[in-house]
Design an enzyme around this catalytic site. Structure first.
Site, PDB file in Angstrom:
ATOM      1  CB  THR A 172      -7.643   1.397  11.906  1.00  0.00           C
ATOM      2  OG1 THR A 172      -6.690   0.504  11.351  1.00  0.00           O
ATOM      3  CG2 THR A 172      -7.526   1.392  13.411  1.00  0.00           C
TER       4      THR A 172
ATOM      5  CG  HIS B 265      -1.629  -1.208   1.495  1.00  0.00           C
ATOM      6  ND1 HIS B 265      -1.192  -2.155   2.378  1.00  0.00           N
ATOM      7  CD2 HIS B 265      -2.774  -1.685   0.950  1.00  0.00           C
ATOM      8  CE1 HIS B 265      -2.047  -3.162   2.395  1.00  0.00           C
ATOM      9  NE2 HIS B 265      -3.004  -2.915   1.525  1.00  0.00           N
TER      10      HIS B 265
END
Lengths: 580, 580
Positions: free
Chosen positions: A444, A217
């Site tokens: 998250t 990422h």
């Protein structure tokens, strides 16, 4: 760059629909992802994998006989929500337990763990084996902190083959863990990908240079060099991976599966030129190469990069891992050998549960309308800052905070509006917004904001009038949930640094008799101060990284976005204390 | 761009070695490419496919049970040489005949046809079915002039499945031709690829724009638009392909296989989003979608583009094409269903034939040394102009002329040097250089220059002194061979425009008694004049294309490179007529 999409917000839903339309031989859609469209002859342990989208064939492309039973699909580069992981596992479960396996990223761990708790509470045995193959993401003595990259495939494949053989959940878990212990990967990148609807790549590498150890990422690598020749890259891969031979394996005579993985735009011919040297170097080191794979197994859209994974089978031919690695499998993107014919199950979509709106007092319904307005303002504020939040996150994290907050807050605002319009009270409206935020935001931030809104909703309820005391109490509950959930302490440079002083200050002010329109902005200012420290550290770290200093800790822009939301709400408070 | 390579000249050899090392379960290396490493239970017709490299999994990735028997592998974007196609076919042949199938490109046709002649001369029955699926490359009434793109897969797959069932060569040929008649493709591109070792992409498309109908080597498209949404692109693909339904098929109720192909860096998730709409639009048109494929089947390194292919199976379920399309196959890059276990054949490489140098006169050996020097100068001259030749070719052709001439002339020079050093005469030295040029250069220019050098060598021989009369005669022979071979006439703007006046002028001058050092430069000037006309037309066409005028004919830079070589030789002629 990604060029083909419609509304970027619809990308996950649309790619899922297209994937299922193209792959009905193997998969069917269920809420949250896909499960096999075929039935096993006998019930087996269910292997449920998953993660953010953008890594195809990881994860949905690996569902089918001999491999996974289901894949929870998150939004682009963002963890699937708790509900998604739970829902896919419920559909995949055959009564013999569920093994969750996925790459070790904070958002995925939060969501899959919460789903695991839910499954266990319902009496479904569920275990988790994290994939931690990326050798650059933590030193060997912190093996369990490493992130997962293309080594995913070895763990999923062995677990899937073991389940297919009828192994128990204990045995499948043991084998998956053993495979992860025997798997090591090492990746490089030449350029980043650009997500749908974004104008800037997630990261860039200077022309002619190569980032060593950079994550899928765009997480920071550990070094940068000139682009090497194919032979030099193979030498770098092999020499470094041979320095980390798993315990219990002798290099000489070891049987090893190499997986040379392209991340998107390093193409097949180049990979074969590199593989030529990898193969030669492994053989020169006395290694027996077994059933290698060269291709695209874990991509990152069109990121220019590649990685080498080694699965160390052991020193004896035909051992347990070798048998399971080479066992037949038949999935949309990974097929080998002959899989027996399977019965297809009815793939008509599971009917969406009809939502009922619980009754609510007029006061609470009035507050709900106000809450829906507030959430719309919050989504606008996040929209305006999304790129900056993403940049801040990409300094030390995976860069998905901005896009995750954007998608989550938009979805939350839409869900709140629709609940309020349907006559829901404040509690139900917040709960609906929390579910949607968590589901669409992912990662998250999605799971945390989902829990915050759900907690606020639970405390406010649908009957009681919403006043300062109730709001302060609800915020206090939310603070406790966040602290218990994420395990971070004040000073760790996470959202906790902002929510704790905010909740404490708000509660003290309200107890001292100040109205919400005074107490909230004051508390928001405290939160902003805490957030500023995180932002400063991100900026400092950004500068330091370009000078090669890796010693500074990891700031999380969660505090910054939390403060932004508090400040937005402060600017929208009504003159009297009638609403939250 | 392509980043991972060693010496770009070694790319083909190295990717072949790496591919075979990774794919030994399916293939083994033979001179010129790969054949299956498994034995069929009974001898069958051999399906031999092939083409330039850079399109993986086309072509070598499609060799294995249920699909092709062998793949002739050319250099990057360049046809395999005649020798390569011939050699792979010889290895693949099982005594029941050979079907050649490949995309319709001039260089491939030249080389495979020559190989077919050789096979037939040896008593091996050989047929050819060209793939012509790209609807933009010629109008429907010139169907046979269309080029082949991702539709390759349908023709190869049906032919391979028919061969596997034991069908005769007649039957396999009929089915392959029928499949090509039923296959239509349509491609778009957003950006070009950069070949190994090159600094500029083969073509570019302006940022935010899309080239419609552009070929997989960057051959001109027919239109340029803004980048559409995924839904708009699907609409464009489907609506246009539905306008060209093959004869004998009714759209309503037709059974169709859609193949959505990514060319390199348009990645899986984007393709699924596009496929979602393709699937909806086809169903809305009353089409029955059968066993679709979404992925990378014919790439162009990391070119950003994609194409949709439709294979029209017919209106009856379970027809002949449907049975063959869905039959099992097991290759490195395309697998479906269960293929029975196959016996592996010994994959030790075929020993390279030992070359013997025929005896030669001292004079001829002296000339050979001089010829090797000349070829080295020619290679240098081509090197300096390779980019310009490539640009000229890309205006109307596939852009491989520069790189093909570069690789061919270098290989020819190396082979000539090594033959001359080993004591070969002029004839053998030229023949060796011709073999190497053809083999390494590939494409149309490779086969023509190979033949020119081989013809010169045959006429000069290894004994006779090389003088002006012999040289003029040899050049005349070469002219005749080129004219017979390529079927072009003077005025078609090909190499013929230059070689004919050159040979005629040279011959007349020499007959008039002029020495070679006078006659050759004079003739070279004539060739240069002819070449200039081609260059002017290329420039005019380049300008015209940017103004949308498609009416101008196709110039071929073969005349330009021919003149360049003649001029280079003119500058190197010895003061006396002792050498050629």
């Amino acid at each position: 760059m990604t060029r083909l999409f419609n509304d970027p917000d619809d990308f996950l839903d649309e790619l899922t629909e297209g994937f299922v339309a193209a792959s009905g031989r193997w998969v069917r859609a269920v809420p949250g992802g896909v499960v096999r469209s075929t039935r096993s002859p006998e019930p087996t342990v269910a292997i449920v994998i998953g993660g953010g989208s953008g890594h195809y064939p990881a994860f949905a492309g690996l569902v089918g006989p001999g491999l996974a039973h289901g894949a929870a699909m998150g939004n682009l580069f963002a963890s699937p929500s708790t509900q998604r992981a739970y829902s896919v596992a419920k559909e995949a479960d055959q009564g013999r337990g569920v093994l969750f396996s996925y790459g070790n990223y904070a958002g995925d761990v939060l969501n899959f763990d919460a789903a695991q708790d839910q499954l266990k509470a319902e009496g479904i045995d569920c275990r988790t084996v994290l994939v931690t193959d990326d050798i650059w993401s933590a030193p060997p003595d912190e093996f369990e902190k490493r992130r997962g990259i293309a080594g995913d495939l070895t763990v999923f494949k062995v677990a899937g083959a073991a389940a297919e053989e009828g192994a128990s959940l204990d045995e499948v878990e043991r084998l998956a863990r053993h495979t992860n212990d025997r798997t090591r990967s090492f990746g490089v990148a030449f350029d980043g990908c650009t997500l749908p609807g974004k104008s800037e790549p997630l990261f860039t590498v200077p022309q002619g240079r190569m980032a060593v150890g950079l994550g899928i990422h765009g997480e920071p690598g550990i070094d940068e060099t000139d682009v090497p020749t194919a032979d030099e890259l193979a030498e770098l891969f092999v020499s470094r991976l041979l320095q980390e031979v798993p315990e219990g394996v002798e290099v000489s005579g070891a049987r090893v599966v190499p997986i040379l993985n392209g991340l998107g735009s390093v193409k097949y011919e180049e990979l074969f030129v590199v593989y030529r040297s990898v193969d030669r170097l492994l053989r020169a080191a006395g290694v027996e190469v077994v059933d290698p794979e060269v291709g695209e197994f874990c991509t990152s859209f069109d990121m220019a990069g590649c990685s080498l994974t080694l699965l160390w089978l052991g020193n004896e031919p035909g051992g347990e891992l070798e048998r399971l690695w080479t066992a037949p499998a038949d999935t949309p993107a990974f097929r080998r050998g002959s899989v027996s014919e399977r019965e297809h199950v009815d793939s008509s979509a599971t009917a969406a549960a009809q939502k009922t709106i619980p009754p609510a007092s007029d006061e609470s319904r009035h507050a709900a309308t106000y809450i829906a307005d507030l959430l719309a303002r919050m989504a606008e504020a996040i929209d305006a800052q999304a790129d900056e939040l993403g940049r801040m996150d990409s300094v030390a994290g995976d860069g998905d905070h901005g896009i995750g907050m954007q998608r989550g807050s938009r979805a939350g605002a839409r869900a709140a509006r629709s609940a309020a319009d349907a006559g829901a009270g404040a509690g139900t409206t917040l709960a609906e917004a929390g579910d949607a935020w968590s589901d669409q935001g992912g990662g998250t931030s999605g799971v945390i904001w989902g829990r915050i809104l759900q907690t606020l909703g639970k405390t406010l309820g649908d009957e009681a009038p919403v006043n300062a005391a109730v709001v302060a109490a609800a915020v206090g509950e939310a603070r406790d949930v966040v602290m218990g959930f994420g395990k971070a302490k004040v000073g760790d440079k996470t959202m906790v640094d902002a929510i704790v002083p905010f909740a404490d200050d708000l509660s003290a002010s309200v107890e001292a008799g100040r109205p919400l329109r005074v107490a909230w902005p004051q508390a928001a200012a405290v939160a902003e101060q805490a957030a500023q420290q995180t932002a400063d550290m991100a900026a400092k770290l950004g500068r330091a990284r370009s000078h090669g200093d890796k010693s500074i800790g990891t700031p999380d822009p969660g505090a910054v976005s939390f403060a932004l939301i508090c400040t937005t709400v402060a600017g929208e408070l009504p003159p009297a204390d009638g609403a939250g």
